[in-house]
Design a protein around this motif. Structure first.
Motif, PDB file in Angstrom:
ATOM      1  N   CYS A 106       0.817  -1.210   0.000  1.00 31.10           N
ATOM      2  CA  CYS A 106       0.000   0.000   0.000  1.00 31.10           C
ATOM      3  C   CYS A 106       0.857   1.269   0.000  1.00 31.10           C
ATOM      4  O   CYS A 106       0.519   2.250  -0.669  1.00 31.10           O
ATOM      5  N   ALA A 107       1.955   1.249   0.727  1.00 28.35           N
ATOM      6  CA  ALA A 107       2.719   2.473   0.965  1.00 28.35           C
ATOM      7  C   ALA A 107       3.730   2.796  -0.121  1.00 28.35           C
ATOM      8  O   ALA A 107       3.878   3.955  -0.514  1.00 28.35           O
ATOM      9  N   LEU A 108       4.451   1.792  -0.617  1.00 29.20           N
ATOM     10  CA  LEU A 108       5.587   2.055  -1.502  1.00 29.20           C
ATOM     11  C   LEU A 108       5.229   1.911  -2.972  1.00 29.20           C
ATOM     12  O   LEU A 108       4.215   1.318  -3.329  1.00 29.20           O
ATOM     13  N   ARG A 109       6.093   2.443  -3.825  1.00 27.89           N
ATOM     14  CA  ARG A 109       5.926   2.368  -5.268  1.00 27.89           C
ATOM     15  C   ARG A 109       6.427   1.022  -5.790  1.00 27.89           C
ATOM     16  O   ARG A 109       7.191   0.318  -5.114  1.00 27.89           O
ATOM     17  N   PRO A 110       6.072   0.662  -7.042  1.00 21.07           N
ATOM     18  CA  PRO A 110       6.539  -0.599  -7.615  1.00 21.07           C
ATOM     19  C   PRO A 110       8.057  -0.712  -7.722  1.00 21.07           C
ATOM     20  O   PRO A 110       8.596  -1.825  -7.726  1.00 21.07           O
ATOM     21  N   ASP A 111       8.762   0.419  -7.793  1.00 22.29           N
ATOM     22  CA  ASP A 111      10.217   0.364  -7.884  1.00 22.29           C
ATOM     23  C   ASP A 111      10.888   0.362  -6.509  1.00 22.29           C
ATOM     24  O   ASP A 111      12.115   0.425  -6.416  1.00 22.29           O
ATOM     25  N   GLN A 112      10.087   0.275  -5.455  1.00 28.00           N
ATOM     26  CA  GLN A 112      10.610   0.181  -4.094  1.00 28.00           C
ATOM     27  C   GLN A 112      10.268  -1.186  -3.518  1.00 28.00           C
ATOM     28  O   GLN A 112       9.282  -1.811  -3.910  1.00 28.00           O
ATOM     29  N   SER A 113      11.069  -1.639  -2.577  1.00 29.84           N
ATOM     30  CA  SER A 113      10.803  -2.933  -1.944  1.00 29.84           C
ATOM     31  C   SER A 113      11.396  -2.962  -0.551  1.00 29.84           C
ATOM     32  O   SER A 113      12.152  -2.061  -0.150  1.00 29.84           O
ATOM     33  N   PHE A 114      11.051  -4.011   0.175  1.00 28.85           N
ATOM     34  CA  PHE A 114      11.521  -4.209   1.551  1.00 28.85           C
ATOM     35  C   PHE A 114      12.027  -5.642   1.640  1.00 28.85           C
ATOM     36  O   PHE A 114      11.269  -6.583   1.432  1.00 28.85           O
ATOM     37  N   THR A 127      14.673 -15.739   2.773  1.00 21.84           N
ATOM     38  CA  THR A 127      14.827 -14.347   2.356  1.00 21.84           C
ATOM     39  C   THR A 127      13.519 -13.844   1.780  1.00 21.84           C
ATOM     40  O   THR A 127      12.946 -14.457   0.875  1.00 21.84           O
ATOM     41  N   GLU A 128      13.023 -12.744   2.310  1.00 26.21           N
ATOM     42  CA  GLU A 128      11.757 -12.161   1.887  1.00 26.21           C
ATOM     43  C   GLU A 128      12.012 -10.830   1.187  1.00 26.21           C
ATOM     44  O   GLU A 128      12.830 -10.029   1.654  1.00 26.21           O
ATOM     45  N   THR A 129      11.318 -10.592   0.092  1.00 28.52           N
ATOM     46  CA  THR A 129      11.316  -9.290  -0.567  1.00 28.52           C
ATOM     47  C   THR A 129       9.880  -8.923  -0.875  1.00 28.52           C
ATOM     48  O   THR A 129       9.214  -9.607  -1.645  1.00 28.52           O
ATOM     49  N   TYR A 130       9.401  -7.853  -0.253  1.00 31.58           N
ATOM     50  CA  TYR A 130       8.030  -7.403  -0.448  1.00 31.58           C
ATOM     51  C   TYR A 130       8.038  -6.179  -1.356  1.00 31.58           C
ATOM     52  O   TYR A 130       8.698  -5.168  -1.071  1.00 31.58           O
ATOM     53  N   ALA A 131       7.321  -6.278  -2.459  1.00 33.26           N
ATOM     54  CA  ALA A 131       7.307  -5.207  -3.454  1.00 33.26           C
ATOM     55  C   ALA A 131       6.280  -4.139  -3.109  1.00 33.26           C
ATOM     56  O   ALA A 131       5.188  -4.440  -2.630  1.00 33.26           O
ATOM     57  N   GLY A 132       6.618  -2.890  -3.388  1.00 27.23           N
ATOM     58  CA  GLY A 132       5.651  -1.819  -3.278  1.00 27.23           C
ATOM     59  C   GLY A 132       4.700  -1.860  -4.460  1.00 27.23           C
ATOM     60  O   GLY A 132       4.946  -2.534  -5.455  1.00 27.23           O
ATOM     61  N   ASN A 133       3.605  -1.109  -4.359  1.00 28.10           N
ATOM     62  CA  ASN A 133       2.660  -1.061  -5.470  1.00 28.10           C
ATOM     63  C   ASN A 133       2.003   0.318  -5.583  1.00 28.10           C
ATOM     64  O   ASN A 133       2.279   1.064  -6.502  1.00 28.10           O
ATOM     65  N   LEU A 134       1.129   0.668  -4.665  1.00 24.60           N
ATOM     66  CA  LEU A 134       0.366   1.902  -4.802  1.00 24.60           C
ATOM     67  C   LEU A 134       1.210   3.166  -4.656  1.00 24.60           C
ATOM     68  O   LEU A 134       0.991   4.144  -5.354  1.00 24.60           O
ATOM     69  N   GLY A 135       2.120   3.176  -3.715  1.00 25.77           N
ATOM     70  CA  GLY A 135       2.927   4.365  -3.498  1.00 25.77           C
ATOM     71  C   GLY A 135       2.189   5.486  -2.785  1.00 25.77           C
ATOM     72  O   GLY A 135       2.465   6.666  -3.005  1.00 25.77           O
ATOM     73  N   ILE A 136       1.266   5.143  -1.899  1.00 27.47           N
ATOM     74  CA  ILE A 136       0.500   6.154  -1.177  1.00 27.47           C
ATOM     75  C   ILE A 136       1.389   6.995  -0.262  1.00 27.47           C
ATOM     76  O   ILE A 136       1.168   8.190  -0.074  1.00 27.47           O
TER      77      ILE A 136
END
Length: 295
Positions: A106-114, A127-136
């Motif tokens: 919800c929070a990050l953009r598609p070009d950002q991840s955690f 190893t976990e990588t969670y992708a951003g999407n909405l970028g709110i």
């Protein structure tokens, strides 16, 4: 913005409520799959199931939105308690990771991840990588999510992506923020307005609310989307039918009664709703996300 709800279970917040467990809710660790949709919109796996939204699903070290919001949304900025929560190899850790996955989406953009890693009970490292999407709130990576305005937008995003059954349902989420703008092709493909969601799970007194669009209730329930109008169940004591909220998402009634909407050609979303219609008929919130379903 278009979404796909898929079977997931997540703990959103510690609110002392008792709810009925969801039927068929499964936990899995599979990464979200991204698919290009109409005119650049995205479809993303996002079912959040309500059976874990109860106090006893959380532990003292489990991830909570309030704790998460107090620091930047990066692996190196997590508090010790938040890090312990997402690295817990037990069921509480699974819930905390699921919450984090959807907060990031919800929070990050598609070009950002955690990205981070954790070790299970057998000693295997994951190893976990969670992708951003909405970028709110893409700037959350630089500092705390302290602004209640953005806390409420992310809270509405999480609530709107909750599914009682944990089944796959296509959603179009719309609102006044730029990331929630909809294209004509998306509006044509998702014409049934289900309801609206708002609240703040990051405050010291967290809350979530939902209302339903009367014309969309039967269609929503046919697709197993219950959290706007409430889940229909049988009271074991009386044998009568009752309507249950999805965990802490309080039911506010008909959106047509408590909300104002924009014209259909601009998205048809509810842009303003009474924040707590049970208490005030004059205090509104404009931080609202409306969900739409395919015909």
């Amino acid at each position: 913005m278009m979404f796909l709800c898929c079977p997931r279970t997540v703990a959103l917040l510690a609110i002392p409520l008792v709810t009925t467990a969801c039927i068929g809710a499964e936990l899995d660790e599979a990464p979200d799959e991204w698919v290009d949709e109409a005119e650049g919109a995205m479809v993303i796996g996002n079912g959040l199931t309500s059976n874990r939204l109860v106090l006893n699903a959380l532990t003292q070290t489990a991830l909570t939105p309030l704790t998460l919001s107090q620091r930047a949304l990066t692996p190196g900025s997590l508090s010790p308690s938040s890090r312990a929560a997402i690295q817990d190899p037990g069921p509480s850790g699974t819930l905390s990771r699921e919450l984090l996955r959807y907060v990031v989406s919800c929070a990050l953009r598609p070009d950002q991840s955690f990205s981070f890693s954790w070790t299970d009970g057998a000693g295997a490292t994951h190893t976990e990588t969670y992708a951003g999407n909405l970028g709110i709130a893409d700037w959350w990576v630089y500092g705390p999510l302290a602004d209640p305005f953005y806390q409420r937008w992310i809270s509405a995003c999480l609530a709107s992506r909750t599914n009682w059954y944990g089944v796959s349902v296509n959603l179009s989420l719309r609102g006044s923020q730029v990331p929630l703008a909809s294209l004509a092709a998306e509006r044509a493909a998702y014409p049934v307005r289900e309801g609206a969601f708002w609240g703040n799970v990051f405050s010291s007194t967290p809350y979530l609310r939902a209302c339903h669009s009367p014309s969309g209730v039967s269609h929503a329930r046919s697709l197993q989307r219950d959290c706007a109008a409430g889940h229909l169940a049988i009271d074991p004591a009386t044998g009568g039918q009752v309507t249950e909220p999805c965990g802490p998402i309080a039911l506010a009634g008909s959106c047509d009664t408590i909300c104002n909407s924009v014209p259909a050609h601009n998205g048809g979303y509810y842009f303003r709703c009474l924040d707590n219609p049970a208490i005030s008929s004059t205090e509104y919130t404009e931080v609202v996300i409306t969900s739409f379903l395919p015909q």
